[in-house]
Design an enzyme around this catalytic site. Sequence first.
Site, PDB file in Angstrom:
ATOM      1  N   GLY A  68       0.805  -1.211   0.000  1.00  0.00           N
ATOM      2  CA  GLY A  68       0.000   0.000   0.000  1.00  0.00           C
ATOM      3  C   GLY A  68       0.833   1.253   0.000  1.00  0.00           C
ATOM      4  CG  ASP A  70       7.632   1.320  -3.247  1.00  0.00           C
ATOM      5  OD1 ASP A  70       7.294   2.127  -4.120  1.00  0.00           O
ATOM      6  OD2 ASP A  70       8.727   0.722  -3.247  1.00  0.00           O
ATOM      7  NE  ARG A 117     -14.067   7.606  -0.916  1.00  0.00           N
ATOM      8  CZ  ARG A 117     -14.468   8.338   0.121  1.00  0.00           C
ATOM      9  NH1 ARG A 117     -14.675   7.768   1.299  1.00  0.00           N
ATOM     10  NH2 ARG A 117     -14.668   9.636  -0.025  1.00  0.00           N
ATOM     11  CG  MET A 118      -5.803   4.270  -1.675  1.00  0.00           C
ATOM     12  SD  MET A 118      -5.437   5.958  -2.170  1.00  0.00           S
ATOM     13  CE  MET A 118      -4.018   5.696  -3.230  1.00  0.00           C
ATOM     14  CG  ASN A 145      -0.678  -7.152  -1.985  1.00  0.00           C
ATOM     15  OD1 ASN A 145      -1.626  -6.994  -2.735  1.00  0.00           O
ATOM     16  ND2 ASN A 145      -0.816  -7.430  -0.694  1.00  0.00           N
ATOM     17  CG  ASN A 178      -5.101  -7.570  -1.558  1.00  0.00           C
ATOM     18  OD1 ASN A 178      -6.121  -7.895  -0.963  1.00  0.00           O
ATOM     19  ND2 ASN A 178      -4.603  -6.349  -1.503  1.00  0.00           N
ATOM     20  CB  SER A 181      -8.669  -4.448  -1.370  1.00  0.00           C
ATOM     21  OG  SER A 181      -9.095  -3.102  -1.491  1.00  0.00           O
ATOM     22  N   GLY A 304      -2.746  -1.981  12.908  1.00  0.00           N
ATOM     23  CA  GLY A 304      -2.797  -1.257  14.167  1.00  0.00           C
ATOM     24  C   GLY A 304      -1.530  -1.230  14.982  1.00  0.00           C
TER      25      GLY A 304
END
Length: 363
Positions: A68, A70, A117-118, A145, A178, A181, A304
Amino acid sequence: MSYGLLRPLLFTLDPERAHTLSIAALEALGHMPRGLARVARRYTAHDPRLAQDFWGLHFANPVGLAAGYDKDARATAALPALGFGFIEIGTVTPRPQPGNPRPRVFRYPAQQAVINRMGFPGEGAAAVARRLAALPGHPVPIGINLGKNKDTPLERAQDDYVAALELLFHYGDYLCINVSSPNTPGLRLLQGEEALRGLLKAVAAANQRLALQHQRPPLPLLLKIAPDLDNDDLNAIGSLALGTAPLVNGFIATNTTIERPASQPGLSESGGLSGAPLLQQSNAVIAQLYRATQGQVPIIGVGGILSAADAYAKILAGASLVQVYSGLIFRGPGLVREILEELPGLWLKDGYPDLAHARGSTA
């Protein structure tokens, strides 16, 4: 300049603008060997007690950079100097795409939280492959990823993952699939057992085919999952990594959550929530996966982490390695070294001789 002084300035900028500036600075630093050496002296912690081996890869320490940050492998040459034990780039889709409309990233400093919300914006797998091919080497393991393009129908999703794998096979040390998302419509439906098994079979077959073709071992395949799954779902997903022919070699737990804590009603934007509010939810998923796999399958814990105690809690829940991203926004790059310097004291205080003995003790 310390991050504590720089942060107020960065927080006056749009979050995505601040991110773009940081990537540009690191991309430039990657071409400056002396600058890299100075940065590494400041941020790197060397302690042999932190070293581990998984999937045939050596991790000098357990703290990695989550996907997320790079996305297009622009900063990959410089990132190891910030002390990371491994780097995960992406999410990378086979074709370029713009992602969702802006604004699409929102900071919540009081809650130490981020909502995004890319929608997987990026230059595509071919561009990432070119950048990774130009790297002089991998001082730390590099994970890639992978995601699907937004306009690819779900029934053809496996074609996207295989296409990206074919372009990037030579350039990563592990691959992460992934399917978790919340910002690509329908993507999380691929976490259903039947759909997921079909997808992973296709990716695993392509991985084996490429390995035979190029006479090298197949890449370790990891699966990144959502924190919003119930225990039955997690047990089914865990089974994919067990047996004589596992479809995945490990898990990354977790992605962002679509849930909002009732105690924090101000987190109102739509998208995936990360940062401090995700910590306990992510840890619960890690613990359940650890139990479901009898502790036999490496788990990368993410979600977190803003302190060494947070990272240690993930290890106690069952994580073999951890990743940070949102924590860097609020704590700065010094967070990595802080975690690495404090971790041994935490496990020794609890009576564990090493990291491996602490792992999973609260699962």
